[in-house]
Design an enzyme around this catalytic site. Sequence first.
Site, PDB file in Angstrom:
ATOM      1  N   LYS A   1       0.786  -1.237   0.000  1.00 37.21           N
ATOM      2  CA  LYS A   1       0.000   0.000   0.000  1.00 37.21           C
ATOM      3  C   LYS A   1       0.819   1.289   0.000  1.00 37.21           C
ATOM      4  O   LYS A   1       0.429   2.280   0.600  1.00 37.21           O
ATOM      5  CB  LYS A   1      -1.028   0.018   1.127  1.00 37.21           C
ATOM      6  CG  LYS A   1      -2.084  -1.052   0.940  1.00 37.21           C
ATOM      7  CD  LYS A   1      -2.900  -0.762  -0.273  1.00 37.21           C
ATOM      8  CE  LYS A   1      -3.635  -1.970  -0.776  1.00 37.21           C
ATOM      9  NZ  LYS A   1      -4.181  -1.738  -2.117  1.00 37.21           N
ATOM     10  N   SER A   2       1.908   1.217  -0.671  1.00 36.78           N
ATOM     11  CA  SER A   2       2.716   2.411  -0.846  1.00 36.78           C
ATOM     12  C   SER A   2       2.786   2.701  -2.301  1.00 36.78           C
ATOM     13  O   SER A   2       3.743   3.276  -2.771  1.00 36.78           O
ATOM     14  CB  SER A   2       4.111   2.168  -0.345  1.00 36.78           C
ATOM     15  OG  SER A   2       4.022   1.665   0.955  1.00 36.78           O
TER      16      SER A   2
ATOM     17  N   LYS B   1      -8.366   6.733  -3.812  1.00 39.49           N
ATOM     18  CA  LYS B   1      -8.368   8.199  -3.849  1.00 39.49           C
ATOM     19  C   LYS B   1      -7.126   8.761  -4.508  1.00 39.49           C
ATOM     20  O   LYS B   1      -7.164   9.809  -5.131  1.00 39.49           O
ATOM     21  CB  LYS B   1      -8.465   8.750  -2.422  1.00 39.49           C
ATOM     22  CG  LYS B   1      -9.850   8.671  -1.819  1.00 39.49           C
ATOM     23  CD  LYS B   1      -9.977   9.660  -0.681  1.00 39.49           C
ATOM     24  CE  LYS B   1     -11.352   9.615  -0.059  1.00 39.49           C
ATOM     25  NZ  LYS B   1     -11.399  10.458   1.154  1.00 39.49           N
ATOM     26  N   GLY B   2      -6.000   8.109  -4.273  1.00 37.99           N
ATOM     27  CA  GLY B   2      -4.765   8.547  -4.930  1.00 37.99           C
ATOM     28  C   GLY B   2      -4.290   9.922  -4.495  1.00 37.99           C
ATOM     29  O   GLY B   2      -3.798  10.693  -5.319  1.00 37.99           O
TER      30      GLY B   2
ATOM     31  N   TRP C   1       5.238 -10.049  -8.674  1.00 34.05           N
ATOM     32  CA  TRP C   1       5.703 -10.195  -7.290  1.00 34.05           C
ATOM     33  C   TRP C   1       6.421 -11.532  -7.189  1.00 34.05           C
ATOM     34  O   TRP C   1       5.825 -12.591  -7.453  1.00 34.05           O
ATOM     35  CB  TRP C   1       4.516 -10.225  -6.330  1.00 34.05           C
ATOM     36  CG  TRP C   1       4.066  -8.887  -5.900  1.00 34.05           C
ATOM     37  CD1 TRP C   1       4.527  -8.169  -4.845  1.00 34.05           C
ATOM     38  CD2 TRP C   1       3.043  -8.075  -6.509  1.00 34.05           C
ATOM     39  NE1 TRP C   1       3.857  -6.968  -4.767  1.00 34.05           N
ATOM     40  CE2 TRP C   1       2.954  -6.886  -5.763  1.00 34.05           C
ATOM     41  CE3 TRP C   1       2.196  -8.244  -7.609  1.00 34.05           C
ATOM     42  CZ2 TRP C   1       2.057  -5.874  -6.078  1.00 34.05           C
ATOM     43  CZ3 TRP C   1       1.313  -7.246  -7.926  1.00 34.05           C
ATOM     44  CH2 TRP C   1       1.244  -6.064  -7.168  1.00 34.05           C
TER      45      TRP C   1
ATOM     46  N   TYR D   1       5.950   8.257  -2.305  1.00 39.04           N
ATOM     47  CA  TYR D   1       4.652   8.488  -2.955  1.00 39.04           C
ATOM     48  C   TYR D   1       4.376   9.983  -3.009  1.00 39.04           C
ATOM     49  O   TYR D   1       3.911  10.511  -4.023  1.00 39.04           O
ATOM     50  CB  TYR D   1       3.606   7.758  -2.116  1.00 39.04           C
ATOM     51  CG  TYR D   1       2.176   7.872  -2.574  1.00 39.04           C
ATOM     52  CD1 TYR D   1       1.613   6.896  -3.400  1.00 39.04           C
ATOM     53  CD2 TYR D   1       1.366   8.922  -2.153  1.00 39.04           C
ATOM     54  CE1 TYR D   1       0.288   6.983  -3.802  1.00 39.04           C
ATOM     55  CE2 TYR D   1       0.044   9.014  -2.550  1.00 39.04           C
ATOM     56  CZ  TYR D   1      -0.489   8.040  -3.374  1.00 39.04           C
ATOM     57  OH  TYR D   1      -1.802   8.132  -3.764  1.00 39.04           O
TER      58      TYR D   1
ATOM     59  N   HIS E   1       7.589  -7.465  -1.786  1.00 37.32           N
ATOM     60  CA  HIS E   1       7.284  -6.770  -0.537  1.00 37.32           C
ATOM     61  C   HIS E   1       8.283  -7.181   0.545  1.00 37.32           C
ATOM     62  O   HIS E   1       8.068  -6.904   1.731  1.00 37.32           O
ATOM     63  CB  HIS E   1       5.889  -7.140  -0.047  1.00 37.32           C
ATOM     64  CG  HIS E   1       4.784  -6.477  -0.815  1.00 37.32           C
ATOM     65  ND1 HIS E   1       4.809  -5.165  -1.166  1.00 37.32           N
ATOM     66  CD2 HIS E   1       3.609  -6.956  -1.279  1.00 37.32           C
ATOM     67  CE1 HIS E   1       3.700  -4.870  -1.816  1.00 37.32           C
ATOM     68  NE2 HIS E   1       2.966  -5.937  -1.916  1.00 37.32           N
TER      69      HIS E   1
ATOM     70  N   MET F   1      -4.685   6.233 -14.914  1.00 33.36           N
ATOM     71  CA  MET F   1      -4.428   4.842 -14.524  1.00 33.36           C
ATOM     72  C   MET F   1      -5.705   4.142 -14.080  1.00 33.36           C
ATOM     73  O   MET F   1      -5.861   2.943 -14.244  1.00 33.36           O
ATOM     74  CB  MET F   1      -3.402   4.798 -13.400  1.00 33.36           C
ATOM     75  CG  MET F   1      -2.009   4.525 -13.908  1.00 33.36           C
ATOM     76  SD  MET F   1      -0.858   4.383 -12.558  1.00 33.36           S
ATOM     77  CE  MET F   1      -1.307   2.801 -11.851  1.00 33.36           C
TER      78      MET F   1
ATOM     79  N   GLY G   1       2.695   2.169  -3.256  1.00 38.03           N
ATOM     80  CA  GLY G   1       3.232   2.891  -4.385  1.00 38.03           C
ATOM     81  C   GLY G   1       3.577   1.847  -5.410  1.00 38.03           C
ATOM     82  O   GLY G   1       4.164   2.128  -6.447  1.00 38.03           O
TER      83      GLY G   1
ATOM     84  N   SER H   1      -5.107   3.294   3.450  1.00 35.19           N
ATOM     85  CA  SER H   1      -5.243   2.545   2.203  1.00 35.19           C
ATOM     86  C   SER H   1      -5.353   1.041   2.509  1.00 35.19           C
ATOM     87  O   SER H   1      -6.175   0.337   1.921  1.00 35.19           O
ATOM     88  CB  SER H   1      -4.031   2.844   1.320  1.00 35.19           C
ATOM     89  OG  SER H   1      -4.184   2.273   0.063  1.00 35.19           O
TER      90      SER H   1
HETATM   91  P1  A3P Z   1      -5.273   4.976  -1.844  1.00 34.81           P
HETATM   92  O1  A3P Z   1      -5.936   3.762  -1.271  1.00 34.81           O
HETATM   93  O2  A3P Z   1      -4.857   5.953  -0.789  1.00 34.81           O
HETATM   94  O3  A3P Z   1      -6.071   5.629  -2.931  1.00 34.81           O
HETATM   95  P2  A3P Z   1      -0.219  -0.284  -3.699  1.00 34.81           P
HETATM   96  O4  A3P Z   1      -0.244  -0.353  -5.170  1.00 34.81           O
HETATM   97  O5  A3P Z   1       1.138  -0.264  -3.105  1.00 34.81           O
HETATM   98  O6  A3P Z   1      -1.111  -1.296  -3.076  1.00 34.81           O
HETATM   99  O7  A3P Z   1      -0.834   1.143  -3.299  1.00 34.81           O
HETATM  100  C1  A3P Z   1      -2.167   1.482  -3.626  1.00 34.81           C
HETATM  101  C2  A3P Z   1      -2.335   2.961  -3.374  1.00 34.81           C
HETATM  102  O8  A3P Z   1      -1.669   3.691  -4.402  1.00 34.81           O
HETATM  103  C3  A3P Z   1      -3.810   3.384  -3.434  1.00 34.81           C
HETATM  104  O9  A3P Z   1      -3.917   4.471  -2.509  1.00 34.81           O
HETATM  105  C4  A3P Z   1      -3.922   3.845  -4.881  1.00 34.81           C
HETATM  106  O10 A3P Z   1      -5.017   4.698  -5.146  1.00 34.81           O
HETATM  107  C5  A3P Z   1      -2.589   4.575  -5.035  1.00 34.81           C
HETATM  108  N1  A3P Z   1      -2.232   4.793  -6.445  1.00 34.81           N
HETATM  109  C6  A3P Z   1      -2.118   3.888  -7.443  1.00 34.81           C
HETATM  110  N2  A3P Z   1      -1.832   4.492  -8.605  1.00 34.81           N
HETATM  111  C7  A3P Z   1      -1.781   5.823  -8.339  1.00 34.81           C
HETATM  112  C8  A3P Z   1      -1.556   6.991  -9.139  1.00 34.81           C
HETATM  113  N3  A3P Z   1      -1.347   6.928 -10.447  1.00 34.81           N
HETATM  114  N4  A3P Z   1      -1.576   8.199  -8.524  1.00 34.81           N
HETATM  115  C9  A3P Z   1      -1.789   8.311  -7.198  1.00 34.81           C
HETATM  116  N5  A3P Z   1      -2.018   7.225  -6.388  1.00 34.81           N
HETATM  117  C10 A3P Z   1      -2.025   6.016  -6.963  1.00 34.81           C
END
Ligand code: A3P
Length: 304
Positions: free
Chosen positions: A45-46, A260-261, A87, A195, A110, A234, A56, A140
């Site tokens: 979740k980064s 939400k991003g 992964w 991020y 991870h 995306m 991310g 997230s």
């Molecule tokens: P949120 O739940 O805060 O929206 P991971 O891929 O490591 O699981 O992380 C998922 C998080 O990255 C989610 O955060 C997702 O919306 C965000 N994310 C994915 N693509 C993104 C982008 N292009 N811009 C901003 N955030 C993005």
Amino acid sequence: MTEAEMYSVYKGLLVPSLLHTPESLKYFEEFVFRPDDIIIVTYPKSDVGSRNIVKGTTWTQEIVPLIMSGGDPASVETLPNWERVPWLEEIQACTFNLEQRASPRMLTTHSPYNMMPPSFFEVKPKVIYVMRNPKDVFVSTFFYHMTASFLVNPGPQTEFLHKFLDGKVMFGSWFDHVKSWLNAEDKEHIMHISYEEMILDLKDSVSRLAQFLNKSLDPEVIEKIADRCLFKNMKNNNMSNYSAVPREFMDQTKSEFLRKGIAGDWENQLTVAEAAYFDSVYKDKMKDVKCKFVWDLKTLNGNN
Ligand code: A3P
């Protein structure tokens, strides 16, 4: 199902059993790296990852292939992100015939630094380590646990927050994960990016990532890549928004994967007491970390 039925313990870390089998973890441990491999590492979740702590992951899985292809969108339009940049520890990795993939291979994990396979330390491939404000990682992750059927139900937010801060979640403690990669040896093959930096200036982030990957790209190409990787764009890419995953595994009617991003959503989600508790744990666990993160510019509570 109970947590004990859904998760296994791998070298002290909780991992969802559906995605991490003894065979897949053995495959990971025995994986043979090449010097020109590119590894995206995140705490789930980064996203810039993996259902990952640094969050991310998914974002970086979009950016890196576009950089390496010189902006050609073929792979991000035709291959789901988990196949495009697999992964290594997950069950599907051994089915992708990675040994035969052309160089440079793009891979994700991870794994904390100390748990990387022996070959990693010999070969020293390039690593992009993506970090995110842990409060936003928590939020997230909380929503992701409602969506993914292979993760335990998060239960009440405060209870899950304690589990998160105690490291009793998949891939363990965010603090341990981040510190393991910050303290990694041979830092010249590791790039740390957050991020928040990507949110603040995506074009600059793409440009720095390209530089690290030794790809010289024209400014128009950088701009095109950054535009493709905007959240709103995306979100419409079915190869990256997890819409290809059956609802029984990921029910996005509960919460979308690309949710939400934004940076700082924790301010909408955490109570004052939860945020204060988070800060106190953060302060204690990070007291030995010298580097300052973008999210440290304000206190984690949002005050100057
Ligand atoms: P949120 O739940 O805060 O929206 P991971 O891929 O490591 O699981 O992380 C998922 C998080 O990255 C989610 O955060 C997702 O919306 C965000 N994310 C994915 N693509 C993104 C982008 N292009 N811009 C901003 N955030 C993005």
